[in-house]
Write a protein that holds these residues in place. Structure first.
Motif, PDB file in Angstrom:
ATOM      1  N   PRO A  24       0.825  -1.212   0.000  1.00  0.00           N
ATOM      2  CA  PRO A  24       0.000   0.000   0.000  1.00  0.00           C
ATOM      3  C   PRO A  24       0.862   1.266   0.000  1.00  0.00           C
ATOM      4  N   PRO A  25       0.275   2.409  -0.367  1.00  0.00           N
ATOM      5  CA  PRO A  25       1.020   3.667  -0.234  1.00  0.00           C
ATOM      6  C   PRO A  25       1.478   3.838   1.221  1.00  0.00           C
ATOM      7  N   SER A  26       2.658   4.389   1.416  1.00  0.00           N
ATOM      8  CA  SER A  26       3.185   4.523   2.785  1.00  0.00           C
ATOM      9  C   SER A  26       2.250   5.386   3.643  1.00  0.00           C
ATOM     10  N   LYS A  27       1.471   6.249   3.001  1.00  0.00           N
ATOM     11  CA  LYS A  27       0.577   7.132   3.756  1.00  0.00           C
ATOM     12  C   LYS A  27      -0.687   6.427   4.262  1.00  0.00           C
ATOM     13  N   PHE A  28      -0.822   5.132   3.978  1.00  0.00           N
ATOM     14  CA  PHE A  28      -1.944   4.380   4.561  1.00  0.00           C
ATOM     15  C   PHE A  28      -1.545   3.763   5.907  1.00  0.00           C
ATOM     16  N   SER A  29      -0.451   4.249   6.467  1.00  0.00           N
ATOM     17  CA  SER A  29      -0.019   3.708   7.773  1.00  0.00           C
ATOM     18  C   SER A  29      -1.006   4.150   8.847  1.00  0.00           C
ATOM     19  N   LEU A  30      -0.954   3.474   9.988  1.00  0.00           N
ATOM     20  CA  LEU A  30      -1.876   3.763  11.094  1.00  0.00           C
ATOM     21  C   LEU A  30      -1.782   5.232  11.513  1.00  0.00           C
ATOM     22  N   HIS A  31      -0.571   5.764  11.520  1.00  0.00           N
ATOM     23  CA  HIS A  31      -0.345   7.155  11.929  1.00  0.00           C
ATOM     24  C   HIS A  31      -1.225   8.111  11.114  1.00  0.00           C
ATOM     25  N   TYR A  32      -1.215   7.955   9.801  1.00  0.00           N
ATOM     26  CA  TYR A  32      -1.997   8.847   8.941  1.00  0.00           C
ATOM     27  C   TYR A  32      -3.489   8.533   9.007  1.00  0.00           C
ATOM     28  N   LEU A  33      -3.831   7.234   9.106  1.00  0.00           N
ATOM     29  CA  LEU A  33      -5.253   6.883   9.172  1.00  0.00           C
ATOM     30  C   LEU A  33      -5.888   7.429  10.453  1.00  0.00           C
ATOM     31  N   ARG A  34      -5.120   7.463  11.548  1.00  0.00           N
ATOM     32  CA  ARG A  34      -5.649   8.058  12.789  1.00  0.00           C
ATOM     33  C   ARG A  34      -5.930   9.541  12.597  1.00  0.00           C
ATOM     34  N   LYS A  35      -5.017  10.197  11.884  1.00  0.00           N
ATOM     35  CA  LYS A  35      -5.222  11.627  11.620  1.00  0.00           C
ATOM     36  C   LYS A  35      -6.476  11.844  10.774  1.00  0.00           C
ATOM     37  N   ILE A  36      -6.659  10.963   9.762  1.00  0.00           N
ATOM     38  CA  ILE A  36      -7.848  11.083   8.904  1.00  0.00           C
ATOM     39  C   ILE A  36      -9.100  10.852   9.748  1.00  0.00           C
ATOM     40  N   SER A  37      -9.047   9.848  10.634  1.00  0.00           N
ATOM     41  CA  SER A  37     -10.190   9.494  11.472  1.00  0.00           C
ATOM     42  C   SER A  37     -10.645  10.702  12.302  1.00  0.00           C
ATOM     43  N   THR A  38      -9.686  11.457  12.822  1.00  0.00           N
ATOM     44  CA  THR A  38     -10.021  12.656  13.595  1.00  0.00           C
ATOM     45  C   THR A  38     -10.515  13.769  12.671  1.00  0.00           C
ATOM     46  N   TYR A  39      -9.827  13.934  11.553  1.00  0.00           N
ATOM     47  CA  TYR A  39     -10.153  15.011  10.609  1.00  0.00           C
ATOM     48  C   TYR A  39     -11.586  14.887  10.075  1.00  0.00           C
ATOM     49  N   VAL A  40     -11.985  13.660   9.679  1.00  0.00           N
ATOM     50  CA  VAL A  40     -13.320  13.508   9.071  1.00  0.00           C
ATOM     51  C   VAL A  40     -14.430  13.899  10.038  1.00  0.00           C
ATOM     52  N   ARG A  41     -14.212  13.647  11.322  1.00  0.00           N
ATOM     53  CA  ARG A  41     -15.269  13.980  12.281  1.00  0.00           C
ATOM     54  C   ARG A  41     -15.412  15.484  12.457  1.00  0.00           C
ATOM     55  N   THR A  42     -14.327  16.222  12.268  1.00  0.00           N
ATOM     56  CA  THR A  42     -14.421  17.687  12.379  1.00  0.00           C
ATOM     57  C   THR A  42     -15.036  18.282  11.106  1.00  0.00           C
ATOM     58  N   ARG A  43     -15.142  17.466  10.058  1.00  0.00           N
ATOM     59  CA  ARG A  43     -15.685  17.953   8.779  1.00  0.00           C
ATOM     60  C   ARG A  43     -17.006  17.250   8.444  1.00  0.00           C
ATOM     61  N   ALA A  44     -17.749  16.866   9.501  1.00  0.00           N
ATOM     62  CA  ALA A  44     -18.974  16.090   9.281  1.00  0.00           C
ATOM     63  C   ALA A  44     -19.945  16.814   8.346  1.00  0.00           C
ATOM     64  N   THR A  45     -20.016  18.125   8.450  1.00  0.00           N
ATOM     65  CA  THR A  45     -20.978  18.859   7.612  1.00  0.00           C
ATOM     66  C   THR A  45     -20.493  19.000   6.166  1.00  0.00           C
ATOM     67  N   GLU A  46     -19.230  18.668   5.928  1.00  0.00           N
ATOM     68  CA  GLU A  46     -18.673  18.841   4.575  1.00  0.00           C
ATOM     69  C   GLU A  46     -18.526  17.512   3.829  1.00  0.00           C
ATOM     70  N   LEU A 192      -9.786   9.143  22.929  1.00  0.00           N
ATOM     71  CA  LEU A 192      -8.367   8.827  22.751  1.00  0.00           C
ATOM     72  C   LEU A 192      -7.485   9.764  23.541  1.00  0.00           C
ATOM     73  N   THR A 193      -6.290   9.296  23.882  1.00  0.00           N
ATOM     74  CA  THR A 193      -5.297  10.171  24.516  1.00  0.00           C
ATOM     75  C   THR A 193      -4.687  11.062  23.425  1.00  0.00           C
ATOM     76  N   ALA A 194      -3.843  11.984  23.844  1.00  0.00           N
ATOM     77  CA  ALA A 194      -3.202  12.906  22.880  1.00  0.00           C
ATOM     78  C   ALA A 194      -2.393  12.129  21.839  1.00  0.00           C
ATOM     79  N   SER A 195      -1.891  10.955  22.235  1.00  0.00           N
ATOM     80  CA  SER A 195      -1.085  10.170  21.284  1.00  0.00           C
ATOM     81  C   SER A 195      -1.941   9.148  20.527  1.00  0.00           C
ATOM     82  N   PHE A 196      -3.264   9.400  20.451  1.00  0.00           N
ATOM     83  CA  PHE A 196      -4.207   8.568  19.688  1.00  0.00           C
ATOM     84  C   PHE A 196      -4.393   7.157  20.261  1.00  0.00           C
ATOM     85  N   HIS A 197      -4.197   6.961  21.573  1.00  0.00           N
ATOM     86  CA  HIS A 197      -4.411   5.629  22.131  1.00  0.00           C
ATOM     87  C   HIS A 197      -5.644   5.589  23.021  1.00  0.00           C
TER      88      HIS A 197
END
Length: 521
Positions: A24-46, A192-197
């Motif tokens: 997979p693309p290296s950007k599909f790592s857990l680190h980036y997917l966690r960021k996406i998971s948080t980002y999508v919720r802040t953009r629920a209306t979009e 989640l904690t600040a470190s996404f755990h």
């Protein structure tokens, strides 16, 4: 076995059809997917949550993950193709696309598409199934025990991806090894904690468990009925074990995880169960040739729809032809077949052809993915939703497909050609699988691999080398010609050849050659 008699297992289809056979693309790592998971919720209306629209995913993938737009669409489209849709809905989408006159119009239509956000995140995460790690490429999966290692010397990128898509032990191990990560990916950010755990007090929403049903399902007390995970987790008698609170309408993270681990078991409809206790089919014994080694197994007598499987191995120097209910809607794996003609003329769910040589495969319409790996000098004739190929040499693909063929790594001398045959039930089978004659991207492959593959890896068949293919069997049905016809250059080449034959026949006739001359006497 736990007291409630609940058995859960990891579903095969998301891995067989959904995990692309390429790192997979290296950007599909857990680190980036966690960021996406948080980002999508802040953009629920979009248009990001609970359903993720193509335009929003394109913005995330291209803008934040730096993926090419074609690759962003590829993953979005593969996931969308796994969704439960009627054949009519699929045909309607094909019609909409075929009426688009420009890329902009196609993009406008794509912008109307959306997918379940949390399930899409899980889908991106399971692409790690085919991630190549330095350790496994050097010493194999079973570290540190060298005894269990496969003796295969070719430990290159192309070999380490393979077989995992069909290996239910790999699916189960993947989910068990990464269960905490999968659950954390589905948590609301405030859990989640600040470190996404997660913490001991983290709570899992109902929506998250519904999303996890994309990967897990099960039964109660070995009954035949299969339930998605969330229906079992929300079942009243199991609340104490699954950690569901009726007051907060959420699950306790650590209780839910412990319950999942306790109940996860082997997939009763997976490849290994099919090979071990599936019905052995005698198809290969109906034809002349060496039948000693041919092995064909299926689980269609016990498996419900979407879980049906046929595994075919070591068909050698034979012609094998089948059109039957046993095949309808099955995932088919064809392995180590050599110098054979194989006709599977029924609507199929997916097909994987692996380690085959010098053979021709004529397939009924493939509703999801047709994948070839490690094949030499093979001809494949099929209508399919998607074709992908890896580590093939000298293969030719006569295909009709609404998506761009995917050239993954390790291929040499690939030839693409138009679909050039028909059988009486073909159009009926295409309608049942939701496959139309347009759009057809047979001649516009996409190269998806780490090494810099250049376009010289493939060619389009020159019209002068083109012939139609006749399926030599009598069957009931209405199809009498190639669906959608042939591209004009190929039709013209056939016409010219036909004309030459007619001229030659006329010349011979007019020359009034004597019998002796005609027979070379």
């Amino acid at each position: 076995m736990d007291q409630s008699g609940v058995h859960l297992w990891v579903k095969a289809e998301p891995f067989i059809v959904g995990a692309l056979q390429v790192p997979p693309p290296s950007k599909f790592s857990l680190h980036y997917l966690r960021k996406i998971s948080t980002y999508v919720r802040t953009r629920a209306t979009e248009g990001a949550y609970p359903r993720l629209y193509w335009s929003t995913w394109r913005h995330i993938a291209c803008g934040k993950l730096q993926l090419a737009k074609d690759l962003a669409w590829l993953y979005f489209e593969i996931f969308d193709s796994l969704a439960v849709k009627t054949p009519e809905e699929r045909l309607e989408w094909s019609e909409i696309l075929s009426n688009c006159m420009s890329e902009d119009e196609i993009e406008k239509q794509r912008n109307k598409l959306s997918v379940n956000t949390l399930q899409f995140l899980l889908f991106l995460y399971i692409q790690q199934l085919n991630k190549v790690s330095l350790r496994t490429s050097l010493i194999g999966e079973e570290w540190p025990s060298p005894r269990n290692r496969s003796q295969s010397p070719d430990l290159t990128e192309k070999s380490s991806c393979h077989n995992k898509n069909w290996n239910d032990y790999s699916h189960q191990a993947f989910v068990c090894d990464h269960l905490s990560d999968l659950l954390e990916l589905l948590l609301d950010p405030e859990q989640l904690t600040a470190s996404f755990h997660s913490t001991h007090n983290s709570l899992v929403s109902r929506e998250a468990v519904v999303a996890l049903s994309f990967l897990i399902e099960g039964t109660v007390s070995r009954a035949r009925k299969i339930y998605p995970l969330h229906e079992l987790a929300l079942w009243q008698p199991l609340h104490a074990e699954s950690g569901f609170s009726r007051i907060s309408k959420t699950f306790s993270f650590y209780k839910l995880e412990a319950w999942l681990r306790a109940c996860l078991t082997g997939n009763p409809f997976g490849t290994s169960a099919c090979l071990k206790s599936g019905k052995k089919l005698a198809w290969a014994h109906q034809v002349e040739g060496t039948t000693k080694r041919a092995k064909i197994a299926c689980n269609t007598h016990v498996a419900p729809r979407m879980h049906r499987m046929v595994v075919m191995s070591q068909v050698y120097k034979q012609t094998l032809a089948k059109s039957s209910d046993t095949l309808v809607g099955t995932h088919v794996k064809i392995h180590r077949c050599n110098e054979s003609f194989i006709y599977l003329l029924s609507p199929l769910r997916s097909v994987t052809i692996e380690k085959c040589r010098n053979s021709t495969f004529v397939l009924g319409p493939v509703q999801t993915a047709l994948h070839l790996h490690s094949c030499d000098n093979v001809k494949v004739i099929a209508v399919c939703h998607r074709l992908s190929i890896s580590s093939t040499t000298g293969c030719i693909f006569h295909i009709l497909t609404p998506t761009r063929p995917l050239i993954l790594s390790g291929n040499q001398a690939v030839t693409f050609a138009p679909f050039h045959t028909h059988y009486p039930m073909l159009e009926d089978h295409m309608a049942r699988t939701g496959l139309a004659t347009v759009p057809n991207y047979w001649d516009n492959p996409m190269i998806v691999c780490r090494e810099n593959c250049d376009t010289s890896v493939f060619r389009l068949l020159p019209p002068c080398e083109f012939y139609v293919f006749i399926i030599p069997f009598e069957m009931e049905g209405d199809t009498t010609e190639i669906p959608g016809g042939l591209p004009s250059a190929y039709q013209k080449a056939l016409g010219q050849r036909e004309q030459k034959i007619q001229i030659w026949q006329k010349t011979v006739k007019e020359a009034r050659l004597t019998k002796a001359l005609e027979t070379g006497g």
